[in-house]
Scaffold this motif. Structure first.
Motif, PDB file in Angstrom:
ATOM      1  N   TYR A 133      48.117  44.922  29.458  1.00  0.00           N
ATOM      2  CA  TYR A 133      47.091  44.334  30.263  1.00  0.00           C
ATOM      3  C   TYR A 133      47.322  43.036  30.996  1.00  0.00           C
ATOM      4  N   LYS A 134      48.415  42.121  30.403  1.00  0.00           N
ATOM      5  CA  LYS A 134      48.549  41.569  31.163  1.00  0.00           C
ATOM      6  C   LYS A 134      49.263  41.609  32.547  1.00  0.00           C
ATOM      7  N   ASP A 135      50.030  42.316  32.298  1.00  0.00           N
ATOM      8  CA  ASP A 135      51.364  42.985  32.993  1.00  0.00           C
ATOM      9  C   ASP A 135      51.101  43.735  34.061  1.00  0.00           C
ATOM     10  N   PHE A 136      50.030  44.714  33.568  1.00  0.00           N
ATOM     11  CA  PHE A 136      49.111  45.575  34.975  1.00  0.00           C
ATOM     12  C   PHE A 136      47.863  44.300  35.367  1.00  0.00           C
ATOM     13  N   LEU A 137      47.337  43.603  35.553  1.00  0.00           N
ATOM     14  CA  LEU A 137      46.768  42.517  36.334  1.00  0.00           C
ATOM     15  C   LEU A 137      47.972  42.277  36.734  1.00  0.00           C
ATOM     16  N   SER A 138      48.887  41.561  36.823  1.00  0.00           N
ATOM     17  CA  SER A 138      49.755  40.385  37.610  1.00  0.00           C
ATOM     18  C   SER A 138      50.565  41.417  38.603  1.00  0.00           C
ATOM     19  N   LYS A 139      51.399  43.006  38.390  1.00  0.00           N
ATOM     20  CA  LYS A 139      51.813  43.886  39.539  1.00  0.00           C
ATOM     21  C   LYS A 139      50.778  44.513  40.082  1.00  0.00           C
ATOM     22  N   ASN A 140      49.293  44.140  39.813  1.00  0.00           N
ATOM     23  CA  ASN A 140      47.939  44.712  41.125  1.00  0.00           C
ATOM     24  C   ASN A 140      47.366  43.140  41.564  1.00  0.00           C
ATOM     25  N   PHE A 141      48.213  41.922  41.566  1.00  0.00           N
ATOM     26  CA  PHE A 141      47.218  40.739  41.670  1.00  0.00           C
ATOM     27  C   PHE A 141      47.158  40.807  43.586  1.00  0.00           C
ATOM     28  N   ARG A 142      47.799  41.731  44.201  1.00  0.00           N
ATOM     29  CA  ARG A 142      48.020  41.727  45.435  1.00  0.00           C
ATOM     30  C   ARG A 142      47.015  42.606  45.870  1.00  0.00           C
ATOM     31  N   LYS A 143      47.020  43.556  45.761  1.00  0.00           N
ATOM     32  CA  LYS A 143      45.817  44.277  45.805  1.00  0.00           C
ATOM     33  C   LYS A 143      44.619  44.109  45.363  1.00  0.00           C
ATOM     34  N   HIS A 144      44.430  43.554  44.783  1.00  0.00           N
ATOM     35  CA  HIS A 144      43.296  42.867  43.629  1.00  0.00           C
ATOM     36  C   HIS A 144      42.690  41.776  44.967  1.00  0.00           C
ATOM     37  N   MET A 145      43.201  40.912  45.065  1.00  0.00           N
ATOM     38  CA  MET A 145      43.218  39.793  46.195  1.00  0.00           C
ATOM     39  C   MET A 145      42.591  40.428  47.557  1.00  0.00           C
ATOM     40  N   GLN A 146      43.645  41.344  47.899  1.00  0.00           N
ATOM     41  CA  GLN A 146      42.703  42.063  49.354  1.00  0.00           C
ATOM     42  C   GLN A 146      41.856  43.103  48.978  1.00  0.00           C
ATOM     43  N   TYR A 147      41.723  43.381  47.914  1.00  0.00           N
ATOM     44  CA  TYR A 147      40.371  44.030  48.200  1.00  0.00           C
ATOM     45  C   TYR A 147      39.059  43.353  47.825  1.00  0.00           C
ATOM     46  N   ASN A 148      39.200  42.143  47.885  1.00  0.00           N
ATOM     47  CA  ASN A 148      38.059  41.107  47.303  1.00  0.00           C
ATOM     48  C   ASN A 148      38.116  40.295  48.525  1.00  0.00           C
ATOM     49  N   ARG A 149      39.287  40.427  49.210  1.00  0.00           N
ATOM     50  CA  ARG A 149      38.971  39.992  50.954  1.00  0.00           C
ATOM     51  C   ARG A 149      38.248  41.033  51.449  1.00  0.00           C
ATOM     52  N   ASP A 150      38.026  42.154  51.796  1.00  0.00           N
ATOM     53  CA  ASP A 150      37.393  43.300  52.462  1.00  0.00           C
ATOM     54  C   ASP A 150      36.000  42.985  51.535  1.00  0.00           C
ATOM     55  N   TRP A 151      35.792  43.123  50.235  1.00  0.00           N
ATOM     56  CA  TRP A 151      35.002  42.813  49.852  1.00  0.00           C
ATOM     57  C   TRP A 151      34.508  41.853  50.254  1.00  0.00           C
ATOM     58  N   TYR A 152      34.017  40.548  50.306  1.00  0.00           N
ATOM     59  CA  TYR A 152      33.598  40.220  50.599  1.00  0.00           C
ATOM     60  C   TYR A 152      33.560  39.823  51.986  1.00  0.00           C
ATOM     61  N   LYS A 153      34.315  40.755  53.139  1.00  0.00           N
ATOM     62  CA  LYS A 153      34.316  40.608  54.971  1.00  0.00           C
ATOM     63  C   LYS A 153      32.691  41.927  55.029  1.00  0.00           C
ATOM     64  N   ARG A 154      33.075  42.619  54.204  1.00  0.00           N
ATOM     65  CA  ARG A 154      32.076  43.459  54.720  1.00  0.00           C
ATOM     66  C   ARG A 154      30.361  42.923  53.970  1.00  0.00           C
ATOM     67  N   ASN A 155      30.199  42.196  52.414  1.00  0.00           N
ATOM     68  CA  ASN A 155      28.792  42.070  52.198  1.00  0.00           C
ATOM     69  C   ASN A 155      28.330  41.157  53.152  1.00  0.00           C
TER      70      ASN A 155
END
Length: 146
Positions: free
Chosen positions: A97-119
């Motif tokens: 889980y730690k490795d998966f989250l670390s590897k996908n950190f940038r994707k999650h940050m981009q998703y969160n930015r887009d999500w906040y903009k849309r909302n």
């Protein structure tokens, strides 16, 4: 949804994204502003659906690969002698889980930015629609009083 319904309809969770799909109610005399709001909500729902379906599929695939490689390193099979699926302990899975989250950190940050903009856009449009409806109601009230 039935033709007489005046509400959005929410379905059961999607098997890939785990998100509940929404069928948006379209009023017969939808204003251009109300249409923009509905379309923004539909686009946000579609983006969320795409992201989480891809993310969850990648998660499941990588999790299976991780479990398989760990079991293989231990000389074990994917199924034990009784046919039950073999599992790893909590510490080993925590590593995945730690490795998966670390590897996908940038994707999650981009998703969160887009999500906040849309909302933010959706919230702004909701405010505009509420104001337009209030003004329309006041004009109707004033016209009916006179």
């Amino acid at each position: 949804p039935p033709a007489h319904s005046h509400n959005d309809w929410i379905g059961p969770p999607d098997k890939h994204s785990n998100l509940r799909p929404v069928i948006f109610y379209v009023p017969p005399e939808e204003s251009p502003l109300e249409r923009r709001l509905r379309e923004a909500r539909q686009e946000a729902q579609a983006c969320n659906q795409r992201f989480w379906a891809r993310h969850n599929c990648a998660f499941q695939q990588e999790k299976e690969e991780f479990i398989y490689s760990r079991l293989k390193a231990k000389g074990l099979e994917m199924r034990d002698g009784t046919g039950q699926k073999a599992t790893l302990n909590a510490e080993e899975m925590a590593e995945f889980y730690k490795d998966f989250l670390s590897k996908n950190f940038r994707k999650h940050m981009q998703y969160n930015r887009d999500w906040y903009k849309r909302n933010f856009t959706i919230t702004f449009l909701m405010g505009q629609v509420a104001l337009a409806r209030a003004l329309r109601w006041l004009r109707w009230k004033k016209k009916n009083v006179e």
